[in-house]
Design a protein around this motif. Structure first.
Motif, PDB file in Angstrom:
ATOM      1  N   GLY A   1       0.834  -1.196   0.000  1.00 59.30           N
ATOM      2  CA  GLY A   1       0.000   0.000   0.000  1.00 59.30           C
ATOM      3  C   GLY A   1       0.863   1.237   0.000  1.00 59.30           C
ATOM      4  O   GLY A   1       2.021   1.203   0.451  1.00 59.30           O
ATOM      5  N   TYR A   2       0.305   2.331  -0.505  1.00 54.52           N
ATOM      6  CA  TYR A   2       1.072   3.576  -0.619  1.00 54.52           C
ATOM      7  C   TYR A   2       0.109   4.745  -0.710  1.00 54.52           C
ATOM      8  O   TYR A   2      -0.978   4.633  -1.289  1.00 54.52           O
ATOM      9  CB  TYR A   2       1.923   3.543  -1.888  1.00 54.52           C
ATOM     10  CG  TYR A   2       2.584   4.861  -2.217  1.00 54.52           C
ATOM     11  CD1 TYR A   2       3.792   5.219  -1.642  1.00 54.52           C
ATOM     12  CD2 TYR A   2       1.991   5.750  -3.108  1.00 54.52           C
ATOM     13  CE1 TYR A   2       4.405   6.426  -1.940  1.00 54.52           C
ATOM     14  CE2 TYR A   2       2.590   6.969  -3.412  1.00 54.52           C
ATOM     15  CZ  TYR A   2       3.796   7.292  -2.822  1.00 54.52           C
ATOM     16  OH  TYR A   2       4.386   8.502  -3.114  1.00 54.52           O
ATOM     17  N   TYR A   3       0.531   5.874  -0.133  1.00 54.74           N
ATOM     18  CA  TYR A   3      -0.120   7.147  -0.441  1.00 54.74           C
ATOM     19  C   TYR A   3       0.884   8.277  -0.313  1.00 54.74           C
ATOM     20  O   TYR A   3       1.871   8.169   0.402  1.00 54.74           O
ATOM     21  CB  TYR A   3      -1.375   7.404   0.389  1.00 54.74           C
ATOM     22  CG  TYR A   3      -1.187   7.646   1.874  1.00 54.74           C
ATOM     23  CD1 TYR A   3      -0.812   8.898   2.364  1.00 54.74           C
ATOM     24  CD2 TYR A   3      -1.450   6.638   2.785  1.00 54.74           C
ATOM     25  CE1 TYR A   3      -0.686   9.127   3.724  1.00 54.74           C
ATOM     26  CE2 TYR A   3      -1.332   6.853   4.143  1.00 54.74           C
ATOM     27  CZ  TYR A   3      -0.949   8.106   4.609  1.00 54.74           C
ATOM     28  OH  TYR A   3      -0.839   8.338   5.959  1.00 54.74           O
ATOM     29  N   ALA A   4       0.600   9.348  -1.064  1.00 50.67           N
ATOM     30  CA  ALA A   4       1.446  10.541  -1.062  1.00 50.67           C
ATOM     31  C   ALA A   4       0.621  11.746  -0.630  1.00 50.67           C
ATOM     32  O   ALA A   4      -0.561  11.858  -0.960  1.00 50.67           O
ATOM     33  CB  ALA A   4       2.024  10.792  -2.455  1.00 50.67           C
ATOM     34  N   LEU A   5       1.268  12.643   0.098  1.00 48.81           N
ATOM     35  CA  LEU A   5       0.680  13.919   0.492  1.00 48.81           C
ATOM     36  C   LEU A   5       1.549  15.037  -0.055  1.00 48.81           C
ATOM     37  O   LEU A   5       2.779  14.988   0.067  1.00 48.81           O
ATOM     38  CB  LEU A   5       0.606  14.030   2.013  1.00 48.81           C
ATOM     39  CG  LEU A   5      -0.338  13.068   2.713  1.00 48.81           C
ATOM     40  CD1 LEU A   5      -0.092  13.071   4.215  1.00 48.81           C
ATOM     41  CD2 LEU A   5      -1.786  13.432   2.404  1.00 48.81           C
ATOM     42  N   SER A   6       0.912  16.021  -0.651  1.00 50.67           N
ATOM     43  CA  SER A   6       1.646  17.171  -1.161  1.00 50.67           C
ATOM     44  C   SER A   6       0.908  18.449  -0.758  1.00 50.67           C
ATOM     45  O   SER A   6      -0.315  18.446  -0.623  1.00 50.67           O
ATOM     46  CB  SER A   6       1.808  17.091  -2.683  1.00 50.67           C
ATOM     47  OG  SER A   6       0.561  16.916  -3.310  1.00 50.67           O
ATOM     48  N   PRO A   7       1.657  19.534  -0.554  1.00 49.79           N
ATOM     49  CA  PRO A   7       1.017  20.779  -0.113  1.00 49.79           C
ATOM     50  C   PRO A   7       0.331  21.504  -1.277  1.00 49.79           C
ATOM     51  O   PRO A   7       0.900  21.647  -2.356  1.00 49.79           O
ATOM     52  CB  PRO A   7       2.189  21.605   0.428  1.00 49.79           C
ATOM     53  CG  PRO A   7       3.387  21.099  -0.305  1.00 49.79           C
ATOM     54  CD  PRO A   7       3.114  19.640  -0.593  1.00 49.79           C
ATOM     55  N   PHE A   8      -0.883  21.951  -1.022  1.00 52.49           N
ATOM     56  CA  PHE A   8      -1.574  22.793  -2.004  1.00 52.49           C
ATOM     57  C   PHE A   8      -0.842  24.134  -2.119  1.00 52.49           C
ATOM     58  O   PHE A   8      -0.282  24.622  -1.130  1.00 52.49           O
ATOM     59  CB  PHE A   8      -3.020  23.068  -1.563  1.00 52.49           C
ATOM     60  CG  PHE A   8      -3.979  21.970  -1.897  1.00 52.49           C
ATOM     61  CD1 PHE A   8      -4.553  21.875  -3.154  1.00 52.49           C
ATOM     62  CD2 PHE A   8      -4.329  21.028  -0.940  1.00 52.49           C
ATOM     63  CE1 PHE A   8      -5.446  20.868  -3.461  1.00 52.49           C
ATOM     64  CE2 PHE A   8      -5.227  20.017  -1.237  1.00 52.49           C
ATOM     65  CZ  PHE A   8      -5.782  19.936  -2.500  1.00 52.49           C
ATOM     66  N   ARG A   9      -0.884  24.730  -3.289  1.00 58.82           N
ATOM     67  CA  ARG A   9      -0.402  26.113  -3.436  1.00 58.82           C
ATOM     68  C   ARG A   9      -1.355  27.047  -2.698  1.00 58.82           C
ATOM     69  O   ARG A   9      -0.938  28.054  -2.151  1.00 58.82           O
ATOM     70  CB  ARG A   9      -0.295  26.494  -4.909  1.00 58.82           C
ATOM     71  CG  ARG A   9       0.856  25.776  -5.622  1.00 58.82           C
ATOM     72  CD  ARG A   9       1.050  26.295  -7.024  1.00 58.82           C
ATOM     73  NE  ARG A   9       0.221  25.517  -7.940  1.00 58.82           N
ATOM     74  CZ  ARG A   9       0.086  25.755  -9.230  1.00 58.82           C
ATOM     75  NH1 ARG A   9       0.721  26.758  -9.787  1.00 58.82           N
ATOM     76  NH2 ARG A   9      -0.664  25.004  -9.985  1.00 58.82           N
TER      77      ARG A   9
ATOM     78  N   ALA B   1     -10.597  28.042  -2.391  1.00 57.59           N
ATOM     79  CA  ALA B   1     -10.241  27.733  -3.777  1.00 57.59           C
ATOM     80  C   ALA B   1      -8.973  26.887  -3.756  1.00 57.59           C
ATOM     81  O   ALA B   1      -7.949  27.313  -3.224  1.00 57.59           O
ATOM     82  CB  ALA B   1     -10.011  29.017  -4.564  1.00 57.59           C
ATOM     83  N   LEU B   2      -9.056  25.676  -4.313  1.00 52.40           N
ATOM     84  CA  LEU B   2      -7.924  24.761  -4.315  1.00 52.40           C
ATOM     85  C   LEU B   2      -6.998  25.051  -5.493  1.00 52.40           C
ATOM     86  O   LEU B   2      -7.440  25.104  -6.638  1.00 52.40           O
ATOM     87  CB  LEU B   2      -8.407  23.308  -4.410  1.00 52.40           C
ATOM     88  CG  LEU B   2      -9.327  22.820  -3.308  1.00 52.40           C
ATOM     89  CD1 LEU B   2      -9.771  21.384  -3.596  1.00 52.40           C
ATOM     90  CD2 LEU B   2      -8.646  22.910  -1.944  1.00 52.40           C
ATOM     91  N   ARG B   3      -5.725  25.230  -5.176  1.00 49.24           N
ATOM     92  CA  ARG B   3      -4.680  25.339  -6.207  1.00 49.24           C
ATOM     93  C   ARG B   3      -3.689  24.215  -5.939  1.00 49.24           C
ATOM     94  O   ARG B   3      -2.942  24.249  -4.967  1.00 49.24           O
ATOM     95  CB  ARG B   3      -3.997  26.698  -6.155  1.00 49.24           C
ATOM     96  CG  ARG B   3      -4.913  27.818  -6.652  1.00 49.24           C
ATOM     97  CD  ARG B   3      -4.213  29.166  -6.776  1.00 49.24           C
ATOM     98  NE  ARG B   3      -3.047  29.076  -7.636  1.00 49.24           N
ATOM     99  CZ  ARG B   3      -1.852  29.607  -7.323  1.00 49.24           C
ATOM    100  NH1 ARG B   3      -1.681  30.253  -6.198  1.00 49.24           N
ATOM    101  NH2 ARG B   3      -0.850  29.490  -8.149  1.00 49.24           N
ATOM    102  N   TYR B   4      -3.744  23.215  -6.805  1.00 49.38           N
ATOM    103  CA  TYR B   4      -2.921  22.018  -6.632  1.00 49.38           C
ATOM    104  C   TYR B   4      -1.448  22.322  -6.889  1.00 49.38           C
ATOM    105  O   TYR B   4      -1.106  23.288  -7.578  1.00 49.38           O
ATOM    106  CB  TYR B   4      -3.405  20.923  -7.603  1.00 49.38           C
ATOM    107  CG  TYR B   4      -4.645  20.229  -7.132  1.00 49.38           C
ATOM    108  CD1 TYR B   4      -4.594  18.976  -6.571  1.00 49.38           C
ATOM    109  CD2 TYR B   4      -5.893  20.839  -7.256  1.00 49.38           C
ATOM    110  CE1 TYR B   4      -5.742  18.329  -6.123  1.00 49.38           C
ATOM    111  CE2 TYR B   4      -7.047  20.204  -6.809  1.00 49.38           C
ATOM    112  CZ  TYR B   4      -6.958  18.950  -6.253  1.00 49.38           C
ATOM    113  OH  TYR B   4      -8.098  18.335  -5.802  1.00 49.38           O
TER     114      TYR B   4
END
Length: 163
Positions: free
Chosen positions: A60-68, A153-156
């Motif tokens: 299993g795996y997951y990644a987390l990244s910060p939104f702009r 407002a989400l900025r990926y």
């Protein structure tokens, strides 16, 4: 001998990149997600990578990244469980632990995916109702503190551009 059950979710360790790439490619039937992970790592947009081990195997795996934007929020993508072990609750347990961590620490985490799976793991579609996103809101879910539906407002991260 390989154990019959996986261990606990833990941070990915150096040297497990190939195992994660193979897992992602098998789970998604192509390399789009493993290329996204490589781009997140290269760009410095990776906040964390977690794996679910079973013996010497990463299942299993997951990644987390910060939104702009909004600042401080995290994007959950991709998430994968080995195809031969899907449907056994491993993914729900892995992501359920993440959702509980988000609630307890006050961290907002957003995911774009299968509503039924993520809602069973503790993410909520109704809490994402007031978000704006370049991706379909009908597949956007939120975990984190409170019960409100924040208007944001989400900025990926940049590696998501053009997906």
């Amino acid at each position: 001998m390989t154990p019959a059950f996986p261990g606990f979710t833990r941070p990915m360790q150096p040297g497990e990149e190939d195992a994660v790439r193979d897992l992602l490619d098998a789970a998604f039937g192509g390399n789009d997600e493993s290329r996204l992970v490589d781009a997140l790592r290269t760009s410095g947009d990776m906040a964390g990578e977690m794996v679910l081990p079973m013996g010497e195997r990463v299942i299993g795996y997951y990644a987390l990244s910060p939104f702009r934007a909004p600042k401080g929020w995290l994007c959950l993508a991709p998430v994968a469980v080995a195809p031969d072990l899907q449907g056994n609750g491993h993914g729900r347990r892995m992501i359920g632990q993440l959702a509980e961590w988000a609630r307890l620490t006050g961290q907002y985490v957003v995911v774009l995916g299968q509503e039924e799976f993520y809602e069973k793991a503790g993410f909520r579609k109704d809490r994402a109702a007031r978000l704006t996103s370049p991706y379909p809101l009908e597949h956007t879910l939120l975990a984190g503190p409170g019960e409100d539906a924040p208007a944001q407002a989400l900025r990926y991260p940049k590696p998501f551009d053009g997906l």
